[in-house]
Design a protein around this motif. Structure first.
Motif, PDB file in Angstrom:
ATOM      1  N   LEU A  99      -9.571  -3.373  -0.372  1.00  0.00           N
ATOM      2  CA  LEU A  99      -8.711  -3.036   0.722  1.00  0.00           C
ATOM      3  C   LEU A  99      -7.262  -3.876   0.248  1.00  0.00           C
ATOM      4  O   LEU A  99      -6.379  -3.898  -0.036  1.00  0.00           O
ATOM      5  N   LEU A 100      -6.738  -4.745  -0.518  1.00  0.00           N
ATOM      6  CA  LEU A 100      -6.571  -5.520  -1.411  1.00  0.00           C
ATOM      7  C   LEU A 100      -5.454  -5.412  -1.953  1.00  0.00           C
ATOM      8  O   LEU A 100      -4.658  -5.400  -1.705  1.00  0.00           O
ATOM      9  N   VAL A 101      -6.087  -4.301  -3.150  1.00  0.00           N
ATOM     10  CA  VAL A 101      -5.462  -2.831  -4.070  1.00  0.00           C
ATOM     11  C   VAL A 101      -4.322  -2.457  -3.078  1.00  0.00           C
ATOM     12  O   VAL A 101      -3.290  -1.960  -3.587  1.00  0.00           O
ATOM     13  N   ALA A 102      -5.346  -1.965  -1.921  1.00  0.00           N
ATOM     14  CA  ALA A 102      -4.767  -0.670  -1.677  1.00  0.00           C
ATOM     15  C   ALA A 102      -3.115  -0.901  -0.331  1.00  0.00           C
ATOM     16  O   ALA A 102      -2.120  -0.668  -0.158  1.00  0.00           O
ATOM     17  N   THR A 103      -3.680  -2.501  -0.026  1.00  0.00           N
ATOM     18  CA  THR A 103      -2.465  -3.038   0.555  1.00  0.00           C
ATOM     19  C   THR A 103      -1.399  -3.207  -0.175  1.00  0.00           C
ATOM     20  O   THR A 103      -0.259  -2.963  -0.051  1.00  0.00           O
ATOM     21  N   VAL A 104      -1.252  -3.769  -1.660  1.00  0.00           N
ATOM     22  CA  VAL A 104       0.045  -3.734  -2.673  1.00  0.00           C
ATOM     23  C   VAL A 104       0.111  -2.603  -2.586  1.00  0.00           C
ATOM     24  O   VAL A 104       1.079  -2.927  -2.754  1.00  0.00           O
ATOM     25  N   VAL A 105      -0.411  -1.513  -3.519  1.00  0.00           N
ATOM     26  CA  VAL A 105      -0.115  -0.368  -3.405  1.00  0.00           C
ATOM     27  C   VAL A 105       1.163   0.391  -1.968  1.00  0.00           C
ATOM     28  O   VAL A 105       1.906   0.626  -2.311  1.00  0.00           O
ATOM     29  N   MET A 106       0.114  -0.547  -0.562  1.00  0.00           N
ATOM     30  CA  MET A 106       0.934   0.376   0.712  1.00  0.00           C
ATOM     31  C   MET A 106       2.569  -0.547   0.506  1.00  0.00           C
ATOM     32  O   MET A 106       3.530   0.388   1.178  1.00  0.00           O
ATOM     33  N   LEU A 140       7.618   0.024   8.934  1.00  0.00           N
ATOM     34  CA  LEU A 140       5.898  -1.071   9.311  1.00  0.00           C
ATOM     35  C   LEU A 140       5.137  -0.252  10.385  1.00  0.00           C
ATOM     36  O   LEU A 140       4.046  -0.210   9.642  1.00  0.00           O
ATOM     37  N   PRO A 141       5.273   0.216  11.117  1.00  0.00           N
ATOM     38  CA  PRO A 141       4.932   1.128  12.068  1.00  0.00           C
ATOM     39  C   PRO A 141       3.864   2.081  11.013  1.00  0.00           C
ATOM     40  O   PRO A 141       2.613   2.699  11.691  1.00  0.00           O
ATOM     41  N   LEU A 142       4.181   2.487   9.475  1.00  0.00           N
ATOM     42  CA  LEU A 142       3.498   3.240   8.649  1.00  0.00           C
ATOM     43  C   LEU A 142       2.248   2.761   8.212  1.00  0.00           C
ATOM     44  O   LEU A 142       1.284   3.039   8.109  1.00  0.00           O
ATOM     45  N   TRP A 143       1.537   1.498   8.486  1.00  0.00           N
ATOM     46  CA  TRP A 143       1.272   0.369   8.191  1.00  0.00           C
ATOM     47  C   TRP A 143       0.533  -0.166   9.977  1.00  0.00           C
ATOM     48  O   TRP A 143      -1.054  -0.394  10.092  1.00  0.00           O
ATOM     49  N   TYR A 144       1.287  -0.489  10.895  1.00  0.00           N
ATOM     50  CA  TYR A 144       0.935  -0.935  11.620  1.00  0.00           C
ATOM     51  C   TYR A 144       0.886   0.000  12.458  1.00  0.00           C
ATOM     52  O   TYR A 144       0.756  -0.576  14.189  1.00  0.00           O
ATOM     53  N   ASN A 145       0.337   0.874  12.662  1.00  0.00           N
ATOM     54  CA  ASN A 145      -0.331   1.758  13.657  1.00  0.00           C
ATOM     55  C   ASN A 145      -2.029   1.845  14.489  1.00  0.00           C
ATOM     56  O   ASN A 145      -2.695   1.409  13.288  1.00  0.00           O
ATOM     57  N   LEU A 164      -4.523   3.842   0.483  1.00  0.00           N
ATOM     58  CA  LEU A 164      -4.267   4.860  -0.376  1.00  0.00           C
ATOM     59  C   LEU A 164      -3.874   6.320  -0.421  1.00  0.00           C
ATOM     60  O   LEU A 164      -2.819   6.631  -0.770  1.00  0.00           O
ATOM     61  N   SER A 165      -4.181   7.159   0.200  1.00  0.00           N
ATOM     62  CA  SER A 165      -3.545   8.522   0.946  1.00  0.00           C
ATOM     63  C   SER A 165      -2.118   8.135   1.029  1.00  0.00           C
ATOM     64  O   SER A 165      -1.660   8.503   0.618  1.00  0.00           O
ATOM     65  N   VAL A 166      -2.071   7.158   2.057  1.00  0.00           N
ATOM     66  CA  VAL A 166      -0.743   7.542   2.771  1.00  0.00           C
ATOM     67  C   VAL A 166       0.879   7.160   1.952  1.00  0.00           C
ATOM     68  O   VAL A 166       1.223   7.562   1.762  1.00  0.00           O
ATOM     69  N   SER A 167      -0.538   6.027   1.232  1.00  0.00           N
ATOM     70  CA  SER A 167       0.671   5.420  -0.567  1.00  0.00           C
ATOM     71  C   SER A 167       1.590   6.439  -0.988  1.00  0.00           C
ATOM     72  O   SER A 167       2.036   6.909  -1.082  1.00  0.00           O
ATOM     73  N   ALA A 168       0.372   7.640  -1.672  1.00  0.00           N
ATOM     74  CA  ALA A 168       0.503   9.309  -2.330  1.00  0.00           C
ATOM     75  C   ALA A 168       1.346   9.785  -1.552  1.00  0.00           C
ATOM     76  O   ALA A 168       2.314  10.174  -1.759  1.00  0.00           O
ATOM     77  N   SER A 227      -4.286  12.747   5.372  1.00  0.00           N
ATOM     78  CA  SER A 227      -3.735  12.593   5.020  1.00  0.00           C
ATOM     79  C   SER A 227      -1.844  13.124   4.796  1.00  0.00           C
ATOM     80  O   SER A 227      -1.311  12.926   4.876  1.00  0.00           O
ATOM     81  N   LEU A 228      -2.379  14.373   4.930  1.00  0.00           N
ATOM     82  CA  LEU A 228      -0.756  15.476   4.776  1.00  0.00           C
ATOM     83  C   LEU A 228      -0.294  15.590   6.527  1.00  0.00           C
ATOM     84  O   LEU A 228       0.922  15.751   6.177  1.00  0.00           O
ATOM     85  N   ASN A 229      -0.789  15.193   7.329  1.00  0.00           N
ATOM     86  CA  ASN A 229      -0.241  14.823   8.440  1.00  0.00           C
ATOM     87  C   ASN A 229       1.098  13.984   8.277  1.00  0.00           C
ATOM     88  O   ASN A 229       2.908  14.288   8.692  1.00  0.00           O
ATOM     89  N   VAL A 230       0.858  12.821   7.647  1.00  0.00           N
ATOM     90  CA  VAL A 230       1.410  11.614   6.608  1.00  0.00           C
ATOM     91  C   VAL A 230       2.281  12.163   6.018  1.00  0.00           C
ATOM     92  O   VAL A 230       4.466  12.371   7.068  1.00  0.00           O
ATOM     93  N   PHE A 231       2.533  13.547   5.180  1.00  0.00           N
ATOM     94  CA  PHE A 231       3.695  14.062   4.550  1.00  0.00           C
ATOM     95  C   PHE A 231       4.046  14.603   5.442  1.00  0.00           C
ATOM     96  O   PHE A 231       5.339  14.769   5.297  1.00  0.00           O
ATOM     97  N   LEU A 232       3.887  15.420   5.911  1.00  0.00           N
ATOM     98  CA  LEU A 232       4.484  16.556   7.347  1.00  0.00           C
ATOM     99  C   LEU A 232       5.091  15.988   7.814  1.00  0.00           C
ATOM    100  O   LEU A 232       6.308  16.291   8.376  1.00  0.00           O
TER     101      LEU A 232
END
Length: 506
Positions: A86-93, A117-122, A140-144, A177-182
């Protein structure tokens, strides 16, 4: 006060923006790290020491989630190393949000960064992050998906291929996470309109995103998709009124979203919506200033308006059209982009009035941060309850030789809203926390091996058989929460329905 607010409106470099996002994103997950509570599926994964995930994730079409843990653990399994993933994913985000900030704003400030910031504070993303195994892969999926939007390169080939691979990576980590991209593609429409991008470039951008999406899906189809269990890909039955079922699913999504709009949260989001409406008027005036024909201005405005229903549908998005619709809040990843939409429009009107007014966006962000900490406390209460229940049930079984030596002990399924008395008052004030927690059972059979009990299984193929037919027999164990019966070499754990809580004063 003036110097303090100046800090939020001065131009920042990339490193400074990254540090801000790193601090903000870590602060949001801090309650989950401190709680350290294995959530639902984590329990059976811990039981297998992560070995089962090596097969289960690819069968879910999430091959890259398994690879992520293989890389982090230097093994072919997925032993629990929380909170490192989770910490690694947080840095990537944090890096992804930094990239998106410079994509939206030429000279960003911290007040500009608040928009994204709401992309994380959802608030609903808290359920995703609760999973110690699945949560980091979802992040990580959201970050990608974000990087697929922000990647730019002079080479047309790379500009086409790299985002496509990032989309495939996002799908291979978590398909929702496709919803996030769209949703971010919809935000590109608003950004281009606000930046007065020429019509030709506007159409070219949409064409590029469509091409990247198609290629990304093709890459995913030949990489992770072949490993997926085909039962997970069944869509709605098109011969059985699928539109009706889709609207029913949408109604269930709306019901869950409304749980968030309770008390003070309702007023905060009402204010945010009002600001967004004012921002949409501001955007409309900007579109009217485009040096294009009246028809093209109308088309730009129409597409901007259509982003609203699209973003609302994308709250659950692609999950709506699957036969086994999952209304779990972890599928509401698109709600994050809907929040960004509201923040972006609000920012447009607030900054046009005064450069410090966008700091008002801190209010809904603080509300969501408050929700995170409240949820963390609920997880701690749940952890205490589960630990107590585990040792109590484990002792009752271990202290009776016949139960210890039973071939199998079947545990019945009994769900209730009244198990967690310690959090009842919090649930009353913030109803969405109950749905976020989603623990309406007393005990999972997967927990008992932690105290050396290995002969207890959930009663699935004989569902609820323990609730009838045995009640005339005297129980071997009588507890506050359950009775244990023994018939021959088999035991049966029957949970009592807890009484509604009436003694607490709200």
């Amino acid at each position: 006060m003036g110097r303090f607010s100046d800090f939020f409106i001065k131009e920042l470099g990339r490193r400074q923006v990254w540090v801000f996002f790193l601090f903000a994103t870590f602060l949001y997950i801090l309650p989950l790290v401190l709680a350290d509570f294995p959530y639902l599926d984590d329990n059976w994964r811990l039981l297998t020491n992560g070995i089962a995930t090596g097969m289960e994730w690819p069968e879910q079409g999430r091959l890259f989630a398994a690879l992520y843990y293989n890389i982090l653990t230097f093994s072919n399994a997925s032993p629990n190393i929380f909170p490192l993933p989770l910490l690694v994913a947080t840095v990537v985000m944090a890096s992804a949000l930094t990239s998106l900030t410079f994509h939206y704003f030429r000279r960003p400030t911290i007040s500009d960064s608040l928009v994204l910031l709401p992309l994380w504070y959802n608030p609903f993303f808290l359920q995703n992050l609760s999973y110690q195994y699945d949560g980091p892969a979802m992040a990580l999926s959201v970050s990608a998906a974000i990087y697929a939007i922000t990647f730019h390169h002079p080479s047309r080939t790379l500009q086409w291929l790299v985002p496509a691979f990032l989309i495939a990576l996002a799908l291979g980590l978590y398909q929702i996470s496709l919803n996030v991209f769209l949703g971010l593609c919809c935000m590109e429409v608003l950004r281009c309109a606000n930046d007065k991008v020429a019509w030709s470039r506007w159409c070219s951008l949409l064409g590029w995103k469509l091409a990247q999406l198609v290629l990304g899906w093709l890459i995913y189809s030949v990489s992770a998709y072949p490993f997926m269990d085909q039962n997970r890909t069944k869509l709605l039955d098109w011969s059985a009124r699928p539109l009706v079922q889709t609207f029913i699913n949408l109604g269930r999504v709306v019901d869950n979203v409304m749980l968030l709009l309770h008390g003070g949260f309702g007023w905060v989001f009402a204010g945010l919506v009002l600001c967004a409406i004012a921002g949409s008027i501001r955007l409309g005036l900007t579109i009217n200033e485009l040096k294009e024909s009246g028809l093209k201005k109308f088309l730009v405005g129409l597409v901007c308006v259509l982003t609203i229903p699209v973003l609302m549908i994308l709250v659950s998005g692609v999950a709506l059209f699957f036969r086994d619709f999952n209304v779990g809040l972890r599928t509401f990843m698109g709600f994050a982009v809907l929040l960004v939409f509201l923040f972006y429009l609000s920012h447009l009107v607030l900054i046009s009035i005064h450069q410090r007014l966008p700091l008002l966006l801190l209010i809904p962000l603080l509300a969501m941060l408050s929700l995170s900490f409240a949820y963390g406390r609920v997880l701690t209460v749940q952890k205490t309850f589960v630990t107590s229940a585990l040792f109590g049930l484990g002792y009752d079984i271990a202290s009776h030789q016949k139960l210890r030596e039973a071939k199998l002990i079947y545990m019945s399924d009994t769900y209730s809203d009244y198990w967690l008395v310690g959090a009842a008052a919090t649930f009353k004030q913030i109803p969405v926390l109950k749905t976020l927690l989603s623990n309406d059972f007393y005990m999972l059979a997967e927990n008992l091996p932690k105290v050396g009990i290995t002969n207890v299984v959930m009663e699935r193929e004989r569902r609820n058989a323990t609730r009838v037919g045995y009640q005339h027999l005297p129980p071997l164990v009588e507890s506050q929460y359950y009775r244990i019966y023994l018939i021959g070499d088999y035991g049966f754990i029957v949970f009592k329905e807890p009484a509604p809580i009436k003694s607490l004063r709200w």
